[in-house]
Structures are given as C-alpha cells and as structure tokens.
Motif scaffolding. Structure first.
Motif, mmCIF file in Angstrom:
data_model
loop_
_atom_site.group_PDB
_atom_site.id
_atom_site.type_symbol
_atom_site.label_atom_id
_atom_site.label_comp_id
_atom_site.label_asym_id
_atom_site.label_seq_id
_atom_site.Cartn_x
_atom_site.Cartn_y
_atom_site.Cartn_z
ATOM 1 N N SER A 79 -18.734 71.646 -82.808
ATOM 2 C CA SER A 79 -18.186 70.408 -82.251
ATOM 3 C C SER A 79 -19.232 69.679 -81.427
ATOM 4 O O SER A 79 -19.440 68.468 -81.585
ATOM 5 N N GLY A 80 -19.899 70.398 -80.523
ATOM 6 C CA GLY A 80 -20.957 69.777 -79.741
ATOM 7 C C GLY A 80 -22.074 69.260 -80.615
ATOM 8 O O GLY A 80 -22.590 68.144 -80.412
ATOM 9 N N PHE A 81 -22.460 70.056 -81.620
ATOM 10 C CA PHE A 81 -23.508 69.650 -82.562
ATOM 11 C C PHE A 81 -23.100 68.388 -83.312
ATOM 12 O O PHE A 81 -23.867 67.423 -83.411
ATOM 13 N N SER A 82 -21.888 68.392 -83.833
ATOM 14 C CA SER A 82 -21.403 67.280 -84.648
ATOM 15 C C SER A 82 -21.380 65.973 -83.875
ATOM 16 O O SER A 82 -21.845 64.933 -84.342
ATOM 17 N N LEU A 83 -20.820 66.036 -82.678
ATOM 18 C CA LEU A 83 -20.722 64.826 -81.875
ATOM 19 C C LEU A 83 -22.091 64.304 -81.458
ATOM 20 O O LEU A 83 -22.265 63.103 -81.248
ATOM 21 N N ALA A 84 -23.065 65.198 -81.335
ATOM 22 C CA ALA A 84 -24.377 64.806 -80.815
ATOM 23 C C ALA A 84 -25.352 64.349 -81.891
ATOM 24 O O ALA A 84 -26.428 63.847 -81.558
ATOM 25 N N VAL A 85 -25.020 64.519 -83.164
ATOM 26 C CA VAL A 85 -25.958 64.151 -84.221
ATOM 27 C C VAL A 85 -26.321 62.668 -84.149
ATOM 28 O O VAL A 85 -27.501 62.299 -84.183
ATOM 29 N N SER A 86 -25.325 61.803 -84.064
ATOM 30 C CA SER A 86 -25.603 60.372 -84.012
ATOM 31 C C SER A 86 -26.399 59.994 -82.765
ATOM 32 O O SER A 86 -27.411 59.282 -82.864
ATOM 33 N N PRO A 87 -25.994 60.434 -81.554
ATOM 34 C CA PRO A 87 -26.823 60.157 -80.373
ATOM 35 C C PRO A 87 -28.239 60.712 -80.487
ATOM 36 O O PRO A 87 -29.199 60.081 -80.035
ATOM 37 N N ALA A 88 -28.399 61.892 -81.095
ATOM 38 C CA ALA A 88 -29.726 62.486 -81.229
ATOM 39 C C ALA A 88 -30.638 61.625 -82.077
ATOM 40 O O ALA A 88 -31.869 61.636 -81.903
ATOM 41 N N ARG A 89 -30.057 60.879 -82.995
ATOM 42 C CA ARG A 89 -30.842 60.002 -83.862
ATOM 43 C C ARG A 89 -31.136 58.654 -83.202
ATOM 44 O O ARG A 89 -31.851 57.832 -83.760
ATOM 45 N N SER A 90 -30.551 58.415 -82.016
ATOM 46 C CA SER A 90 -30.721 57.111 -81.360
ATOM 47 C C SER A 90 -31.034 57.274 -79.874
ATOM 48 O O SER A 90 -30.431 56.607 -79.034
ATOM 49 N N GLY A 91 -31.930 58.205 -79.566
ATOM 50 C CA GLY A 91 -32.380 58.376 -78.190
ATOM 51 C C GLY A 91 -31.338 58.931 -77.254
ATOM 52 O O GLY A 91 -31.356 58.662 -76.050
ATOM 53 N N TRP A 92 -30.393 59.710 -77.786
ATOM 54 C CA TRP A 92 -29.328 60.342 -76.998
ATOM 55 C C TRP A 92 -28.434 59.314 -76.324
ATOM 56 O O TRP A 92 -27.890 59.558 -75.250
ATOM 57 N N ARG A 93 -28.251 58.173 -76.957
ATOM 58 C CA ARG A 93 -27.345 57.155 -76.419
ATOM 59 C C ARG A 93 -26.028 57.201 -77.181
ATOM 60 O O ARG A 93 -25.999 57.313 -78.400
ATOM 61 N N LEU A 94 -24.940 57.092 -76.426
ATOM 62 C CA LEU A 94 -23.610 57.285 -77.002
ATOM 63 C C LEU A 94 -23.094 56.047 -77.709
ATOM 64 O O LEU A 94 -22.327 56.151 -78.667
ATOM 65 N N GLY A 95 -23.494 54.867 -77.232
ATOM 66 C CA GLY A 95 -22.975 53.641 -77.836
ATOM 67 C C GLY A 95 -21.698 53.169 -77.198
ATOM 68 O O GLY A 95 -20.921 52.434 -77.824
ATOM 69 N N GLY A 96 -21.433 53.616 -75.974
ATOM 70 C CA GLY A 96 -20.243 53.159 -75.252
ATOM 71 C C GLY A 96 -19.210 54.250 -75.090
ATOM 72 O O GLY A 96 -18.742 54.815 -76.085
ATOM 73 N N VAL A 97 -18.849 54.547 -73.849
ATOM 74 C CA VAL A 97 -17.873 55.602 -73.573
ATOM 75 C C VAL A 97 -16.497 55.218 -74.101
ATOM 76 O O VAL A 97 -15.782 56.039 -74.686
ATOM 77 N N ARG A 98 -16.119 53.954 -73.900
ATOM 78 C CA ARG A 98 -14.800 53.515 -74.367
ATOM 79 C C ARG A 98 -14.681 53.632 -75.877
ATOM 80 O O ARG A 98 -13.668 54.108 -76.395
ATOM 81 N N ARG A 99 -15.724 53.192 -76.579
ATOM 82 C CA ARG A 99 -15.712 53.282 -78.047
ATOM 83 C C ARG A 99 -15.625 54.728 -78.496
ATOM 84 O O ARG A 99 -14.883 55.068 -79.426
ATOM 85 N N PHE A 100 -16.375 55.590 -77.829
ATOM 86 C CA PHE A 100 -16.339 57.014 -78.153
ATOM 87 C C PHE A 100 -14.939 57.589 -77.946
ATOM 88 O O PHE A 100 -14.410 58.307 -78.809
ATOM 89 N N ALA A 101 -14.330 57.278 -76.797
ATOM 90 C CA ALA A 101 -13.003 57.811 -76.495
ATOM 91 C C ALA A 101 -11.971 57.329 -77.502
ATOM 92 O O ALA A 101 -11.104 58.097 -77.953
ATOM 93 N N GLN A 102 -12.057 56.055 -77.877
ATOM 94 C CA GLN A 102 -11.098 55.518 -78.843
ATOM 95 C C GLN A 102 -11.242 56.199 -80.198
ATOM 96 O O GLN A 102 -10.238 56.528 -80.849
ATOM 97 N N ARG A 103 -12.493 56.428 -80.620
ATOM 98 C CA ARG A 103 -12.700 57.066 -81.923
ATOM 99 C C ARG A 103 -12.227 58.518 -81.912
ATOM 100 O O ARG A 103 -11.669 59.005 -82.892
ATOM 101 N N ARG A 104 -12.468 59.207 -80.812
ATOM 102 C CA ARG A 104 -12.021 60.596 -80.742
ATOM 103 C C ARG A 104 -10.506 60.682 -80.759
ATOM 104 O O ARG A 104 -9.924 61.532 -81.442
ATOM 105 N N ALA A 105 -9.863 59.817 -79.991
ATOM 106 C CA ALA A 105 -8.404 59.822 -79.960
ATOM 107 C C ALA A 105 -7.827 59.476 -81.329
ATOM 108 O O ALA A 105 -6.880 60.123 -81.807
#
Length: 394
Positions: A79-105
């Motif tokens: 789970s940690g690996f999966s969620l971090a793949v995209s950030p790892a490819r973009s300088g460890w940036r999440l792209g927005g906490v709200r967007r992340f929370a909405q997608r996870r929910a």
C-alpha cells in the motif's frame, strides 16, 4: 477471525492511482496482491477447520497456513509502495492533499460500504462471525466510520480490522512525503520506526501507551518502508541495478528462521516485532519486482489469470470472510469430519464460490470506481453504456 493494497497503478489492499490505459503499470504487483488475497481466504478456511489458534492443531505440513497475518504485512508495505509510485516519479510531490483524499475515498469507500452491507446481511440472516455476537447498531456506526480499531463492537466481518488501519495510514501519507522530501528517505523511515519502537517498548508498563497497540502501530513502519521502496521507480540506473532480488531473501531468512524455531504461539504473541522485522524483506521484494527481477517471477506474477485476480483483490479481501464462515458452518461442519477432510472440502467449496461472488461484486462496486475517477465520469460512462444498449436493442 482476523487477517488482512495497488501501486502507481490502481487498487489497499486496493489499487491507488493507475494511469489511464494502465500507462506506467508495474508488472508483477497485481499478481502479488492477488496471491496475498487468495492466501488470506485459504488461511481462513484453515482457521475454521483446525480450532486452537494460535497453536497449530492441524498437520505440520500445513502449519504455514496459520500465518495469514503476514499477508496483511505484504498488503501494508505494498500500500505504501503503491501510493508513493506517482510521487516518486515527480520529486515526491503529492499533487494536493485534498485531491489525494478525494481519490482515496472514492476508491476504497464504495466497495467497503457495499461489503459492510453484505456482511451485515449475512451475519443477521445466516451466521455471525466466529467469537462474535450478531452485529448491533453500534457495529453499523463503528464499522461504517472505519473506527473498529478504536471502539469495540461485534464484528460483521473478521477481515475488516485492517481496513481501518489502512485508512488511518492514508491520513499520515502526506506528512510522510513532506518529511521524505525535506529530510530524505532514511530520516523519514528512521523517525517512524523510532516512534513505533518506543511504543512497543513502553506499552507493557505504561497503560496509556498500551492503548495505542489497538492501532497496530507497527504497520506504520511497514507503510513507511513501502513508501521508501517506491523510490526505486524514480532512481538512477545504478540504484535500479542493485541486486534487490537477492537482498530480499537475505533479509527474510533470519526472520523466518526465528519463526520456525520459536513456533506459532510465540510468533503470534510477538507479531509486533516480527512484522517490523519482515518489513524490509517485503520492501526489497517490491523494489526487485518493480525493476523486473527476477524475470521469471515477474512473468509468472504477470500471467493474465494472476493479474486478473489482483484486479479485484480488494473486493476478494473484503467479502471472503462471511462466505467462508457460512460455507463452513452451514455446509461443511454438519456433513464432513473435522480436521483435514473438513479443510479440503471447505477449500473445494469456498474458494470457487468466493472468487465468483467477489468478481461479480467487484464488477458493480469496485472496478467502475477504478476506471472512472469521479462521480461525473462514472455517470457519463453509465449514460454512454445505456445509450449503446438502447441503440443495439433498437
């Protein structure tokens, strides 16, 4: 009945964020997820057939089936690996906490709530989970809000315990990325490990700290290790060529030796420390698979049937427990001798039934939410499908 996520792909025990058209999919990870979910199903068939857990009351050659908990270890690191793949490819940036929370929910809650409804119906009309009474109104509220590791209530599904922990780790994920980006992977993983180890050392003597053990804090270390391991996807060629596929078994060997030497009762009693010790081996395995090694294992994991199993592994994990219990209690126990005969018949009946129901269930409550990332996209797809069907019928 307890026991147990996807990568820069998509599925917690589910799939996080798969790029459209599976662009960037890492071969083999779906297979790991699917096999781990199926192992949990077999583990629960074992539990129903050989009472006495954590003692191994079945044949010694089946003793490894007692450790379904370790599938959860794999899920949490993955789970940690999966969620971090995209950030790892973009300088460890999440792209927005709200967007992340909405997608996870959007991704985890519809299948979970549907599985909760299914589990409640089974518990109320057919058979409750072993060791639990019929679910109550409190059960509906506690499990509906994913608070089952905080508040006690009769469980409608023995596998739901880990979903609450998974959701709580999602809350910590943005903070872990922030620390990693500013201080580095070693500092982030070391900080999480230090806090968790302190909890483990203090829990036996400090009641207030001991209460934190309900949250299975060692899973935070596993999750953090998965995040760190995802760095391999954005690493340079030198790092990617490291022998991750040899380092993984080397890390696992001493832990497995201790498990074999000390036995199941001791191991279950010390899951907190065993889980932490196994975490690096699982993280190294994921790094190896993400870099395509060993090639034979990756090809096997990426075979179409195994990959397909991984595509609905979240649903399989969510709904298998009520089905296994119902099959065993209502069909197997009254007709088949206890022990190995009951286990073999339970496998023969519960595995195909569970896979079929899970696949049909996923087609409605999981896969559409994988393919369409928002309510608007889902409704548009449904309207387009309806229009095509009407046109074909006309």
């Amino acid at each position: 009945m307890k026991s147990p996520e996807k990568d820069g792909q998509d599925n917690p025990i589910d799939n996080p964020e798969r790029p459209p058209g599976e662009r960037g999919r890492l071969a083999g990870l779906d297979g790991i997820r699917g096999i781990a979910a199926l192992f949990v199903v077999v583990h629960h068939c074992w539990l129903m057939s050989f009472p006495g857990y954590p003692a191994n009351t079945g044949p010694s050659w089946l003793g490894w089936l007692l450790y379904g908990h370790f599938a959860v270890v794999v899920f949490i690191v993955l789970s940690g690996f999966s969620l971090a793949v995209s950030p790892a490819r973009s300088g460890w940036r999440l792209g927005g906490v709200r967007r992340f929370a909405q997608r996870r929910a959007w991704r985890i809650l519809p299948p979970y709530w549907a599985a909760l409804t299914f589990s409640l119906v089974v518990a109320w009309t057919l058979v409750a989970q072993p060791g639990e009474g019929p679910p109550t109104a409190t059960s509906v509220v506690v499990y509906g809000l994913l608070l089952q590791d905080v508040f006690g209530a009769p469980s409608p599904n023995g596998a739901f315990w880990s979903i609450a922990i998974e959701a709580q780790l999602y809350l910590a994920f943005p903070l872990l990325l922030l620390i990693l980006r500013r201080a580095g992977a070693a500092v982030m993983a070391g900080l999480v490990t230090a806090v968790v180890v302190a909890i483990g050392l203090l829990a036996p003597s400090v009641p207030a700290v001991d209460m934190l053990m309900r949250l299975t804090p060692q899973f935070a270390v596993l999750f953090a290790l998965g995040v760190v391991a995802a760095g391999v996807v954005g690493a340079g060629e030198r790092a990617r060529r490291l022998p991750w596929h040899w380092l993984a078994p080397l890390a696992a060997a001493p832990v497995l030796a201790v498990i074999v030497a000390r036995g199941s009762v001791w191991t279950v009693a010390h899951y907190f420390w065993i889980d932490i010790a196994l975490g690096p081996a699982v993280a190294l395995l994921l790094a190896a698979v993400a870099t395509g090694r060993p090639a034979l294992l990756v090809r096997l994991l990426d075979l179409r049937p195994i990959r397909a199993l991984g595509s609905f592994s979240y649903t399989l994990y969510l709904i298998h427990a009520p089905i296994v219990v119902a099959v065993h209690q209502l069909v197997v126990t009254p007709r088949v001798p206890a022990g190995l005969p009951a286990f073999l018949v339970a496998l023969a009946l519960a595995i195909p039934v569970t896979l079929l129901v899970a696949r049909l269930f996923a087609a409605v409550f999981e896969l559409p939410f994988q393919r369409h990332r928002s309510r608007a996209a889902l409704l548009a797809a449904a309207r387009a499908r309806l229009s095509r069907d009407l046109t074909a019928a006309g």
